[in-house]
Design a protein around this motif. Structure first.
Motif, PDB file in Angstrom:
ATOM      1  N   LEU A 123       0.849  -1.192   0.000  1.00  0.00           N
ATOM      2  CA  LEU A 123       0.000   0.000   0.000  1.00  0.00           C
ATOM      3  C   LEU A 123       0.879   1.235   0.000  1.00  0.00           C
ATOM      4  O   LEU A 123       1.994   1.207   0.522  1.00  0.00           O
ATOM      5  N   PRO A 124       0.377   2.365  -0.569  1.00  0.00           N
ATOM      6  CA  PRO A 124       1.154   3.606  -0.484  1.00  0.00           C
ATOM      7  C   PRO A 124       1.229   4.079   0.967  1.00  0.00           C
ATOM      8  O   PRO A 124       0.270   3.938   1.730  1.00  0.00           O
TER       9      PRO A 124
ATOM     10  N   LEU B 174       1.099   6.979   2.046  1.00  0.00           N
ATOM     11  CA  LEU B 174       0.075   8.004   2.299  1.00  0.00           C
ATOM     12  C   LEU B 174      -1.181   7.389   2.904  1.00  0.00           C
ATOM     13  O   LEU B 174      -1.778   7.945   3.811  1.00  0.00           O
ATOM     14  N   LEU B 175      -1.576   6.217   2.382  1.00  0.00           N
ATOM     15  CA  LEU B 175      -2.773   5.551   2.902  1.00  0.00           C
ATOM     16  C   LEU B 175      -2.559   5.110   4.338  1.00  0.00           C
ATOM     17  O   LEU B 175      -3.436   5.270   5.180  1.00  0.00           O
TER      18      LEU B 175
ATOM     19  N   PHE C 181      -3.050   7.992   6.504  1.00  0.00           N
ATOM     20  CA  PHE C 181      -4.468   8.312   6.725  1.00  0.00           C
ATOM     21  C   PHE C 181      -5.102   7.318   7.692  1.00  0.00           C
ATOM     22  O   PHE C 181      -5.889   7.701   8.554  1.00  0.00           O
ATOM     23  N   PHE C 182      -4.759   6.032   7.524  1.00  0.00           N
ATOM     24  CA  PHE C 182      -5.346   5.030   8.406  1.00  0.00           C
ATOM     25  C   PHE C 182      -4.971   5.298   9.863  1.00  0.00           C
ATOM     26  O   PHE C 182      -5.799   5.178  10.761  1.00  0.00           O
TER      27      PHE C 182
ATOM     28  N   TYR D 266      -3.920   8.236  11.220  1.00  0.00           N
ATOM     29  CA  TYR D 266      -4.366   9.531  11.734  1.00  0.00           C
ATOM     30  C   TYR D 266      -5.895   9.587  11.849  1.00  0.00           C
ATOM     31  O   TYR D 266      -6.434  10.079  12.828  1.00  0.00           O
ATOM     32  N   PHE D 267      -6.587   9.058  10.838  1.00  0.00           N
ATOM     33  CA  PHE D 267      -8.050   9.142  10.841  1.00  0.00           C
ATOM     34  C   PHE D 267      -8.711   7.857  11.342  1.00  0.00           C
ATOM     35  O   PHE D 267      -9.859   7.881  11.769  1.00  0.00           O
ATOM     36  N   GLY D 268      -8.012   6.735  11.236  1.00  0.00           N
ATOM     37  CA  GLY D 268      -8.646   5.446  11.508  1.00  0.00           C
ATOM     38  C   GLY D 268      -8.435   4.908  12.910  1.00  0.00           C
ATOM     39  O   GLY D 268      -9.345   4.358  13.518  1.00  0.00           O
TER      40      GLY D 268
ATOM     41  N   PRO E  81      -8.381   6.257  15.796  1.00  0.00           N
ATOM     42  CA  PRO E  81      -9.341   6.674  16.827  1.00  0.00           C
ATOM     43  C   PRO E  81     -10.569   5.777  16.885  1.00  0.00           C
ATOM     44  O   PRO E  81     -11.198   5.671  17.926  1.00  0.00           O
ATOM     45  N   ASN E  82     -10.892   5.094  15.754  1.00  0.00           N
ATOM     46  CA  ASN E  82     -12.020   4.165  15.765  1.00  0.00           C
ATOM     47  C   ASN E  82     -11.841   3.044  16.765  1.00  0.00           C
ATOM     48  O   ASN E  82     -12.810   2.468  17.241  1.00  0.00           O
TER      49      ASN E  82
ATOM     50  N   PHE F 105       4.875   1.030   8.404  1.00  0.00           N
ATOM     51  CA  PHE F 105       5.175   0.823   6.987  1.00  0.00           C
ATOM     52  C   PHE F 105       6.609   0.344   6.791  1.00  0.00           C
ATOM     53  O   PHE F 105       6.866  -0.647   6.112  1.00  0.00           O
TER      54      PHE F 105
ATOM     55  N   ILE G 271      -0.963  15.709   6.535  1.00  0.00           N
ATOM     56  CA  ILE G 271      -1.710  15.823   7.788  1.00  0.00           C
ATOM     57  C   ILE G 271      -1.210  17.022   8.602  1.00  0.00           C
ATOM     58  O   ILE G 271      -1.363  17.075   9.820  1.00  0.00           O
TER      59      ILE G 271
END
Lengths: 274, 218, 220
Positions: free
Chosen positions: B66-67, B69-70, B73-74, B76-78, B80-81, B99, B167
């Motif tokens: 996977l890049p 960047l993804l 995002f996972f 930083y944004f994911g 917290p889930n 990574f 970010i």
């Protein structure tokens, strides 16, 4: 020789898909923000740091400065106390809503328009600033208004901003290029990557104030009421924010802050709250 | 070509150096942790432990394909889930570490595999345990072979920290963009400064590795 | 997650197209440029070697984002218009070509130097010996690492998102920020990247294993 199993790569792919589809998008900021902020005597705001007049990083002292910042400080002082610790987290139009929903920031004050789409995921305060979308072009450009955005015209916008959705409606033929933040967008315009930059007039006046070669044209073609965004279910917090905004307007503090940032901006007529 | 004197005034240089500091500390922390986790994961995958090695293998294959960047995002944004909330800097550290660990794990597994399996058999038949043979015979040889690939990967790690601008991490690239975003006459001088600063950091890593390489070869 | 995918299918597909397009373009040109600089680095001429070395060290030690942004914002100011896609593809090409140069150089140098001497003493010129004797052998050694470079290339093409290059990551950013379904969108983007990279990655492992297995049998 080992036989090549050509389907083998599907296994990790499926594992990944299953794992992530179980991820919800629920808001994790379930705690009561107001009581937490009062208990810790601190509050965290998501702000822009690349937008002149609203929130711009001052390189000489590392502080973010602007209209949004001053409003955020004043609101914090009024709802929590004069010696509250105020943290500013720089956000972009793309990152601000996920960061609010995840609880990295308590509230957003970042040139954010109150729109019906966004109201589905966050709550908005009363409007604290009336902006309207406009165009910024190089002096002498043939583009005078949105009517000149024809096929083949490249318009620069910012990812996650309301203005890119609007421009697609009023100028469906123009090609829209979306960059990650306003600094990048204005740099791209100056490098000739687009014929016009579109966003709210306040932001555009901030850009042209420092670069007289670029002018705001055509007046505003949408209404963009800026509001403070908080998570859903934070009624006490939202009420206090609204009370603070109202009292600021009544005792003249709002006018002071508005004059400080927009008093000398030529051509800026339909700005703040009347 | 640009306003060099203005661009290189002290407040701008200081701002760039503040960004450089974030870049260097982010890189240093990620290098340390990804070398540790990468070695463990690489070994686990190599050892072919039933189920465990297969799962580790899948995780490595997913993440390294996977890049970055993804992954950023996972985290930083994911994250917290699942109840882990991180600010931009720790989020970037976690993303880089995850990574790069996977990238290093593959290099390390490949390196161990490249050491002739006959050596393991020979060591075992001379009475060494699996662990002893691995530690004293296989790993030192594998490590020597892997150094260029590992260093190349670590240099990529340093370069990839620049992606965290997405970010709004205040690292070197972001600070450079802030400066030229406020005055485009500074663009060319700032790009030169960014290039030089990144080059110095990355190139000194290669120099250190060449030194290590010679020490190990001697 | 499925509705996000179906509602935005054209955008996802457009992104996939641009990602593949940029990757393939950059692969083609970086193979050519990389081979040229690999040959420069092993050239008997000292100046050629130095030029080759400087090129490779420069692009290996500077972030792809810096190179790409340079082509997006600086070069157009010099009067050469470059779109985001073009700037991104050029950045990717130059960046990747340095790695390919290293891979090809290592491949050539792993061919026994005695072969070059033997070919030369049989009357071949340097170019002929390179073309007919050394390069064909080097290619076999370099194919698996080149495959890895291509996988890196596909992953690195996400840098186009920074310059409005319409690639998968860019479309993902747009969809995530208009639907607010951040994680679901990026999960779909992840699956789409894996659909390209995983088969490549497994194919390379297979090739690597098969060819190195074949070599072992020859030795035995």
């Amino acid at each position: 020789m080992r036989k090549f199993k050509s389907w083998l790569w599907l296994l990790p792919l499926l594992a990944f898909a299953v794992l992530l589809s179980s991820c919800g998008t629920k808001s994790v900021a379930d705690e009561d923000i107001l009581s937490r902020a009062k208990a810790t005597n601190s509050i965290t705001w998501g702000v822009k740091n690349d937008t002149r007049l609203f929130g711009l990083m001052d390189i000489s002292d590392g502080q973010i400065k602007g209209f949004d910042i001053d409003i955020a400080k004043e609101v914090s002082h009024r709802i929590i106390g004069q010696n509250v610790q105020i943290n500013f987290v720089p956000v972009t139009s793309q990152t601000r809503i996920p960061l609010l929903k995840n609880g990295n920031v308590d509230a957003i004050i970042a040139t954010m328009t109150n729109t019906p789409d966004r109201r589905k995921v966050v709550d908005f305060s009363d409007t604290y600033f009336n902006a309207g979308q406009a165009l910024l072009v190089k002096k002498g450009s043939p583009i005078k208004s949105v009517k000149d955005l024809k096929k083949g015209t490249k318009v620069i916008g910012v990812q996650g901003s309301n203005s890119v959705q609007n421009i697609k409606k009023v100028a469906p033929d123009a090609q829209v290029l979306q960059l990650s933040d306003y600094a990048q967008a204005f740099t791209a315009l100056q490098s000739g990557q687009g014929d016009a930059l579109t966003t709210d007039n306040g932001i555009l006046y901030g850009m042209s104030a420092d670069n007289p070669n670029y002018v705001v044209v055509g007046g505003t073609f949408t209404k963009e009421p800026y509001a403070i965004a908080v998570n859903k279910g934070q009624k006490a917090f939202l009420d206090d924010v609204n009370l603070a905004l109202t009292s600021m307007r009544q005792d003249g503090t709002y006018k002071q802050i508005e004059d400080k940032w927009f008093g000398n901006i030529a051509g800026f007529s339909d700005g703040g709250l009347k | 070509m640009g306003d060099f004197a203005g661009a290189y005034q002290w407040i701008n240089i200081r701002y760039l150096l503040q960004g450089l500091w974030v870049t260097v500390s982010l890189s240093a922390v990620s290098i340390v942790f990804s070398v540790i986790f990468g070695s463990i994961l690489g070994l686990l995958r190599y050892m072919k432990i039933p189920v465990l090695s297969l799962i580790v293998g899948f995780i490595i294959d997913i993440i390294r394909n996977l890049p970055l960047l993804l992954i950023l995002f996972f985290t930083y944004f994911g994250l917290p889930n699942i109840g882990i909330r991180l600010d931009a800097l720790p989020a970037a550290m976690v993303a880089m570490t995850v990574f790069e660990s996977m990238m290093l794990a593959e290099i390390i597994r490949g390196g161990i595999q490249a050491v002739d399996p006959g050596q393991m058999e020979a060591a075992r038949s001379n009475g060494l345990s699996y662990g002893q043979a691995m530690l004293h015979i296989i790993l030192p040889q594998a490590f020597k072979k892997m150094i260029p690939a590992i260093v190349s990967q670590l240099i990529s790690l340093v370069k990839d920290t620049s992606l965290a601008t997405i970010i709004v991490l205040p690292e070197l690239m972001y600070h450079g963009q802030v400066i030229y975003g406020q005055n485009t006459n500074y663009m060319v001088p700032i790009f030169i400064a960014l290039t030089v600063l990144y080059f110095i950091v990355c190139f000194s890593l290669s120099v250190i590795s060449r030194y290590l390489d010679r020490r190990l070869a001697a | 997650m499925w509705t996000i995918f179906t509602n935005n299918l054209p955008m996802f597909m457009e992104g996939l197209g641009y990602t593949l397009g940029a990757s393939l373009l950059a692969l083609l040109f970086s193979l050519i440029i990389g081979t040229v600089f690999a040959l420069l680095q092993i050239n008997p001429n000292r100046i050629a070697r130095i030029i080759g070395r400087i090129y490779v060290e420069f692009f290996r030690n500077v972030p792809l984002l810096v190179i790409t942004m340079f082509f997006y914002v600086v070069i157009p100011r010099l009067g050469i218009p470059l779109s985001g896609f073009a700037a991104g593809s050029i950045g990717l090409t130059l960046y990747t070509s340095a790695f390919i140069a290293e891979t090809v150089r290592a491949g050539i140098q792993s061919v026994d130097p005695g072969q070059m001497e033997a070919a030369r003493s049989n009357g071949m010129t340097y170019v002929q010996a390179m073309r007919y004797i050394v390069l064909p052998q080097a290619i076999k050694i370099t194919v698996p690492p080149l495959g890895n470079q291509f996988i890196n290339l596909v992953k690195n093409s996400s840098v186009l998102a920074f310059v409005a290059g319409f690639d998968l990551m860019y479309q993902g950013n747009l969809i995530a920020s208009s639907t607010f379904e951040t994680m679901s969108t990026y999960a779909i983007i992840g699956v789409l990247y894996l659909i390209i990279t995983l088969p490549l990655s497994y194919g390379m492992t297979y090739l690597d294993r098969r060819w190195s297995g074949a070599n072992k049998r020859e030795e035995a």
